[in-house]
Design a protein around this motif. Structure first.
Motif, PDB file in Angstrom:
ATOM      1  N   ASP A 117      22.778  15.788 -28.000  1.00  0.00           N
ATOM      2  CA  ASP A 117      21.858  15.294 -28.840  1.00  0.00           C
ATOM      3  C   ASP A 117      20.878  16.211 -29.361  1.00  0.00           C
ATOM      4  N   PRO A 118      21.179  16.339 -31.059  1.00  0.00           N
ATOM      5  CA  PRO A 118      20.430  17.310 -31.594  1.00  0.00           C
ATOM      6  C   PRO A 118      18.998  17.199 -31.378  1.00  0.00           C
ATOM      7  N   LYS A 119      18.387  15.904 -31.199  1.00  0.00           N
ATOM      8  CA  LYS A 119      16.816  15.639 -31.151  1.00  0.00           C
ATOM      9  C   LYS A 119      16.532  16.318 -29.853  1.00  0.00           C
ATOM     10  N   THR A 120      17.306  15.989 -28.692  1.00  0.00           N
ATOM     11  CA  THR A 120      16.941  16.272 -27.336  1.00  0.00           C
ATOM     12  C   THR A 120      16.926  18.089 -27.338  1.00  0.00           C
ATOM     13  N   LEU A 121      17.957  18.557 -28.068  1.00  0.00           N
ATOM     14  CA  LEU A 121      18.193  19.892 -27.958  1.00  0.00           C
ATOM     15  C   LEU A 121      16.828  20.578 -28.846  1.00  0.00           C
ATOM     16  N   GLY A 122      16.474  20.070 -29.881  1.00  0.00           N
ATOM     17  CA  GLY A 122      15.399  20.726 -30.424  1.00  0.00           C
ATOM     18  C   GLY A 122      14.007  20.691 -29.508  1.00  0.00           C
ATOM     19  N   GLU A 123      14.046  19.327 -28.997  1.00  0.00           N
ATOM     20  CA  GLU A 123      12.636  19.323 -28.112  1.00  0.00           C
ATOM     21  C   GLU A 123      12.715  20.410 -26.808  1.00  0.00           C
ATOM     22  N   GLU A 124      14.006  20.448 -26.457  1.00  0.00           N
ATOM     23  CA  GLU A 124      14.012  21.480 -25.187  1.00  0.00           C
ATOM     24  C   GLU A 124      13.625  22.910 -25.851  1.00  0.00           C
ATOM     25  N   SER A 173      26.005  25.813 -35.051  1.00  0.00           N
ATOM     26  CA  SER A 173      26.122  24.737 -35.254  1.00  0.00           C
ATOM     27  C   SER A 173      27.092  24.557 -36.627  1.00  0.00           C
ATOM     28  N   ALA A 174      26.484  25.534 -37.500  1.00  0.00           N
ATOM     29  CA  ALA A 174      27.078  25.538 -39.018  1.00  0.00           C
ATOM     30  C   ALA A 174      28.214  26.270 -38.964  1.00  0.00           C
ATOM     31  N   TYR A 175      28.353  27.341 -37.979  1.00  0.00           N
ATOM     32  CA  TYR A 175      29.644  27.872 -37.813  1.00  0.00           C
ATOM     33  C   TYR A 175      30.664  26.993 -37.368  1.00  0.00           C
ATOM     34  N   ASN A 176      30.458  26.092 -36.409  1.00  0.00           N
ATOM     35  CA  ASN A 176      31.593  25.188 -35.971  1.00  0.00           C
ATOM     36  C   ASN A 176      31.549  23.759 -36.766  1.00  0.00           C
ATOM     37  N   GLY A 177      30.820  23.830 -37.952  1.00  0.00           N
ATOM     38  CA  GLY A 177      31.063  22.829 -39.026  1.00  0.00           C
ATOM     39  C   GLY A 177      30.405  21.390 -38.803  1.00  0.00           C
ATOM     40  N   SER A 178      29.124  21.449 -38.117  1.00  0.00           N
ATOM     41  CA  SER A 178      28.565  20.394 -37.914  1.00  0.00           C
ATOM     42  C   SER A 178      27.908  19.748 -39.029  1.00  0.00           C
ATOM     43  N   GLN A 179      27.482  18.614 -39.237  1.00  0.00           N
ATOM     44  CA  GLN A 179      26.857  17.937 -40.300  1.00  0.00           C
ATOM     45  C   GLN A 179      25.479  18.615 -40.397  1.00  0.00           C
ATOM     46  N   ALA A 180      25.135  18.407 -41.924  1.00  0.00           N
ATOM     47  CA  ALA A 180      23.592  19.215 -42.128  1.00  0.00           C
ATOM     48  C   ALA A 180      22.697  18.165 -41.506  1.00  0.00           C
ATOM     49  N   GLU A 181      22.873  16.981 -41.433  1.00  0.00           N
ATOM     50  CA  GLU A 181      22.021  15.890 -40.627  1.00  0.00           C
ATOM     51  C   GLU A 181      21.804  16.244 -39.524  1.00  0.00           C
ATOM     52  N   SER A 182      22.831  16.682 -38.772  1.00  0.00           N
ATOM     53  CA  SER A 182      22.678  17.162 -37.262  1.00  0.00           C
ATOM     54  C   SER A 182      21.697  18.169 -36.929  1.00  0.00           C
ATOM     55  N   ILE A 183      21.817  19.178 -37.913  1.00  0.00           N
ATOM     56  CA  ILE A 183      21.036  20.456 -37.901  1.00  0.00           C
ATOM     57  C   ILE A 183      19.687  20.070 -38.279  1.00  0.00           C
ATOM     58  N   SER A 184      19.694  19.395 -39.472  1.00  0.00           N
ATOM     59  CA  SER A 184      18.139  18.813 -39.862  1.00  0.00           C
ATOM     60  C   SER A 184      17.453  17.918 -38.541  1.00  0.00           C
ATOM     61  N   VAL A 188      26.791  24.419 -45.036  1.00  0.00           N
ATOM     62  CA  VAL A 188      26.117  23.399 -44.236  1.00  0.00           C
ATOM     63  C   VAL A 188      24.665  23.705 -43.991  1.00  0.00           C
ATOM     64  N   ILE A 189      24.306  25.014 -43.902  1.00  0.00           N
ATOM     65  CA  ILE A 189      22.989  25.452 -43.714  1.00  0.00           C
ATOM     66  C   ILE A 189      22.121  24.964 -45.308  1.00  0.00           C
ATOM     67  N   ALA A 190      22.825  25.401 -46.282  1.00  0.00           N
ATOM     68  CA  ALA A 190      22.403  25.424 -47.653  1.00  0.00           C
ATOM     69  C   ALA A 190      21.983  24.053 -47.890  1.00  0.00           C
ATOM     70  N   SER A 191      22.542  22.965 -47.286  1.00  0.00           N
ATOM     71  CA  SER A 191      22.422  21.693 -47.625  1.00  0.00           C
ATOM     72  C   SER A 191      21.295  21.095 -46.787  1.00  0.00           C
ATOM     73  N   THR A 192      20.793  21.812 -46.186  1.00  0.00           N
ATOM     74  CA  THR A 192      19.739  20.912 -45.259  1.00  0.00           C
ATOM     75  C   THR A 192      18.264  21.035 -45.787  1.00  0.00           C
ATOM     76  N   SER A 193      17.632  20.109 -45.451  1.00  0.00           N
ATOM     77  CA  SER A 193      16.044  19.737 -45.893  1.00  0.00           C
ATOM     78  C   SER A 193      15.386  21.118 -45.549  1.00  0.00           C
ATOM     79  N   ALA A 194      15.347  21.482 -44.568  1.00  0.00           N
ATOM     80  CA  ALA A 194      14.903  22.808 -44.033  1.00  0.00           C
ATOM     81  C   ALA A 194      15.266  23.916 -44.858  1.00  0.00           C
ATOM     82  N   PHE A 195      16.340  24.264 -45.169  1.00  0.00           N
ATOM     83  CA  PHE A 195      16.632  25.318 -46.122  1.00  0.00           C
ATOM     84  C   PHE A 195      15.836  25.224 -47.308  1.00  0.00           C
TER      85      PHE A 195
END
Length: 921
Positions: A593-600, A619-630, A683-690
């Motif tokens: 769970d990305p949310k749980t991982l971020g909290e950890e 995550s980006a290297y494995n092809g995860s979606q931008a939403e998951s990273i964000s 993938v990283i470039a399309s995140t809001s954090a980027f």
């Protein structure tokens, strides 16, 4: 029928049978072969003798033949020549028989311990002899297979020796299935042959006059398994060279008995030993030093005032050649023990020799071992003096020493940064370029031999610094714990490695500091160690591991977690985080769970940001979606983590890994890493954090420029290596402003006409056929462009491609206003004021150009009018496209009425009318 009278006694006499036939084995045949020679079946022969068909026959063993056996003919009686496979099978059978006999004897042996021990020793000797015979037979069979398979085959078509050995070993195993214990033993024998073969391949054949030291230096052991190294050291040839080398070291003492006053012999022998071991693999150097220990004992007896001081300094360099590890430390302790009496008697000489040798690059290992020996001898004050001098010497070496790795890195990295600045300056003066053209420009620049040499040196220097630090880890940590200056120096080395793609070494030192109380206390004085350095070190290590593991994220993640364990294992939640991060590395669908991982990550404190950075990369290297990273980044921020720079930091770490991996790793590893790098960046470039990070980077154009330069360099190499396609649009769109802003920042740093001419010439070089691929006229026009003029023109919304086409028509368009070009400062306001977009402006200028009498005249005329608002107020004050068209027509009419310049104005009149027609058309 014969009648026998009752009175005659009758007795029965057993007929006299002939003695059984026997056969004495030679040891070169099998039960089957003997049976065939005598006309019986192998089973009959085995049953008669109480053995099995597979039993090995020993030389001199007497076999009883079945009664109906026939005598062999002369031809049959001739010794049978066994094949290598038959010899191996016979040797294996003999070994099995010896093992069985040992087990039978011990099973039936008396309970008396002494008798059992004697029997066990006797039978095991037989087993060992049979094992050696079996190993030799296996070796002979495999060697024959290897030799025959490649005989007469050209080198480029030969089957690799390792493969042939494996095939031959598999054939032997296939002939003896079903016995697991035997299979294990045979595998061991085959592996032993493989190791000996590998070792033999490393030992050169010499002819001619070679010194023992030179022979040893021809043995390259880098990257070899320890068992192969051990096999090399055990080889009789190598053993002989080691002994000969030690004899040459001892030659100065021929005929000398007073070692204390041997003021010439001691330095000579020590220098001979140093000359021998320098450049040798540490294991070979250690073998020579061990063999030379009697001579070292003589050297250590030389009084410090009679040449002993210089000899002791040389011995410190000898110990340096041994590297680190238990064997090196043991030899250092032995040598230190020999020098204790000298150090006790000549305190000042010893401390001076320590300082000078270590300052000149010698390892402090011997000095610290000597200090420890003195301390054990109750000489604590003298021990502290040597320790302090060793610490000071190590600091002096890294600060001022000739060819020291820290200075070499700083010089090489500084040269690379100068190249980066020059690249920024060139791009700032290269005119309007598309992102693909900028990528091609950067590729051409970094591949230029003069520049590539500098970047290669930077990568090599970083790798050498890492190698030095790994080889002297204990010394550097000890020095850091004793001296604040040494701690600062070590910290600088670690930061240098983090920014140079060598994060593994930096993180390894962080682990060691964590477990070293003195070093940990020293590093607590650095305010940014936890908050800034550790996150960068973790991310840098993850990037380096991704390159080294050829893009295998599971292995790269597992190794990072192993390295990070000492930093986090005591923290609450580490076990859960580790499990989730492992799942991330495996790329298990919805396994974490990305949310749980971020909290950890946030619960791990400041250093947890490093794991968050690393997770973005993976995550980006494995092809995860931008939403998951964000989602992960947002959860990290919400839980209290500092999310600033997470996305751009992940990009920078990937950039460093790729940039330095390009020069330090093999082509296969870099290609595997690169194949998934470019899509991951998208993938990283399309995140809001980027996007948020980029907004903040606008205020730091120098860093932004370096980041973009690194990324385009890596992307260019990736595309060239893997052919994965074009640079992702999402990435290009995200960093478009970065490519112009930082380069504009340095664009004004041109001083003087000569430098300007040199810069324009260099820009043309990379814009031309060997770089961007533009024709000569376009390259020249762009190279002579003014950065401010280009910036204003791009602000209108015209694309770089459109501006290049216009500049080809009118080269003055991109020049400085001071050079006669029109002022374009007000052009960006046209869209807001008139609704005239950049694309509209381009099309209007093309319309003005159509059919004109002079190429570029139409563009020049319209731009002249738009660029001189004081001269043409109607155009400057137009509030719509229609107003602007009307001003153009009015101007054309006034030119038409000028009878004097009517013919001269014909092109301008046409251009103005055509532009007006386009505006209202």
């Amino acid at each position: 029928m014969t009648y026998v009278a009752p009175s005659v006694s009758a007795t029965y006499t057993q007929p006299q049978l002939p003695p059984p036939q026997t056969y004495t084995a030679t040891g070169n045949e099998t039960v089957t072969q003997v049976a065939q020679q005598h006309g019986v079946t192998p089973e009959e022969l085995a049953r008669t003798n109480g053995i099995s068909v597979d039993s090995a026959l020993s030389p001199g063993q007497v076999l009883t033949l079945p009664p109906h056996a026939t005598a062999p003919t002369t031809a049959q009686a001739a010794p049978v020549q066994q094949t290598p496979a038959q010899k191996t099978d016979a040797a294996i059978a003999a070994y099995q028989a010896a093992v069985k006999e040992h087990d039978d004897v011990m099973r039936n042996a008396p309970h008396n311990r002494g008798i059992r021990q004697d029997l066990d020793t006797s039978e095991l000797d037989k087993v060992d002899a049979a094992k050696k015979a079996m190993d030799q037979a296996i070796s002979d069979e495999i060697a024959g297979q290897v030799a025959s398979r490649n005989q007469g085959v050209p080198a480029e078509f030969r089957t690799p020796t390792d493969q042939l050995i494996s095939n031959a070993g598999d054939a032997i195993l296939a002939r003896h299935p079903g016995d697991q214990a035997l299979t294990t033993t045979l595998n061991g024998s085959i592996h032993t042959y493989q190791v000996r073969s590998d070792a033999n391949a490393l030992i050169p054949d010499y002819s001619g006059d070679w010194s023992p030291a030179d022979k040893l230096k021809g043995i390259i052991l880098d990257g070899q398994p320890q068992e192969v190294v051990d096999a090399v050291l055990a080889d009789p040839r190598v053993q002989g060279w080691i002994k000969d080398a030690a004899s040459q070291v001892d030659q100065p003492y021929n005929g000398i008995s007073n070692y204390a006053n041997a003021e010439t012999q001691a330095p000579d022998a020590a220098q001979r030993l140093l000359d021998t071991v320098q450049g040798l693999p540490p294991s070979l150097a250690a073998a020579v030093v061990q063999q030379s220990m009697p001579t070292i004992q003589k050297i250590a007896q030389c009084e410090m005032v009679y040449g002993g001081e210089g000899a002791y300094g040389t011995m410190q360099r000898v110990v340096s050649a041994l590297g680190e590890g238990p064997q090196a430390q043991d030899l250092a302790n032995q040598i230190a023990g020999a020098y204790v009496h000298q150090a006790e008697r000549w305190d000042g000489f010893t401390t001076d020799a320590t300082k000078y040798a270590v300052s000149d690059g010698a390892s402090p290992t011997l000095a610290l071992a000597l200090a420890n020996a003195l301390r054990q001898d109750g000489k604590g004050e003298q021990a502290d003096g040597i320790t302090n001098m060793a610490t000071q010497g190590l600091h002096n070496y890294l600060a001022y020493g000739k060819d020291n790795p820290l200075k070499a890195y700083e010089d090489a990295h500084g040269a690379a940064e100068e190249k980066d600045k020059r690249l920024s300056q060139l791009l700032a003066n290269a005119g309007p370029l598309s992102d693909d053209q900028k990528k091609a420009f950067i590729e051409a620049y970094t591949k230029d031999p003069d520049n590539a040499k500098v970047y290669q040196a930077d990568a090599d220097a970083a790798k050498n610094l890492a190698a030095y630090m790994n080889a002297h880890k204990d010394d550097l940590l000890a020095a850091a714990g004793r001296s604040p200056d040494s701690a600062s120096q070590l910290y600088q080395c670690m930061k240098d490695l983090t920014q140079s793609g060598q994060g593994e070494t930096a993180l390894t030192f962080a682990d060691a500091i964590q477990s070293d109380s003195a070093a940990s206390k020293a590093f607590s004085a650095f305010s940014d160690y936890q908050s800034d350095f550790l996150p960068k070190a973790i991310a840098s290590a993850q990037g380096q591991l991704l390159v080294e593991e050829k893009g295998d994220t599971k292995t790269a993640v597992d190794k990072l977690l192993e390295m990070a364990e000492p930093l986090f294992k005591g923290k609450e939640g580490w076990a859960s985080l580790k499990e989730n991060y492992e799942r991330l590395g495996k790329n298990e669908d919805k396994a974490f769970d990305p949310k749980t991982l971020g909290e950890e990550f946030a619960t791990m404190g400041p250093a947890g940001k490093g794991l968050a950075l690393a997770s973005v990369m993976v995550s980006a290297y494995n092809g995860s979606q931008a939403e998951s990273i964000s989602s992960m980044i947002n959860a990290y921020s919400t839980a209290g983590g500092n999310a600033a720079g997470l996305a751009s930091g992940a990009v920078q770490s990937l950039a460093d890994a790729g940039k330095f991996g390009r020069y330090t790793e093999g082509a296969e590893a870099f290609a595997a890493f690169s194949s998934r790098l470019v899509p991951g960046l998208a993938v990283i470039a399309s995140t809001s954090a980027f996007a948020t990070d980029f907004d903040k980077l606008k205020n730091n154009p120098v860093y932004a420029g370096a980041l973009v330069g690194d990324m385009f360099s890596v992307i260019g190499s990736a595309l060239e290596t893997t052919g994965v396609g074009e640079v992702p649009g999402a990435f290009i769109n995200g960093i478009g402003f970065l490519i112009s802003a930082p380069f504009q920042f340095v664009g004004g740093l041109i001083d003087g006409h000569r430098e300007s001419e040199e810069l324009h010439k260099e820009v043309e070089k990379y814009l031309g056929a060997d770089g961007v691929g533009l024709d000569d006229s376009t390259s020249k026009a762009l190279a002579e462009s003014d950065p401010d003029q280009v910036k204003q023109l791009l602000a209108t919304g015209m694309s770089p491609d459109q501006l290049q086409k216009l500049a080809k028509l009118d080269p003055n368009l991109l020049q400085s206003v001071h050079g006669g070009s029109p002022s374009v400062e007000g052009l960006p306001d046209l869209e807001k004021r008139l609704g005239l977009s950049g694309n509209d402006l381009y099309n209007m200028l093309q319309a003005a150009e159509a059919g004109g009498p002079q190429s570029g005249g139409g563009v020049a005329e319209i731009m002249y009018v738009l660029g001189h608002p004081n001269f043409f107020p109607d155009a400057a004050n137009a509030q719509s496209k229609a107003d602007l068209a009307a001003s153009f027509r009015a101007l054309a009419q006034s030119m038409q009425g000028d009878s004097v310049d009517r013919s001269t104005n014909a092109g301008s009149i046409q251009a103005l009318n055509q532009a007006a027609a386009w505006l209202v058309g």
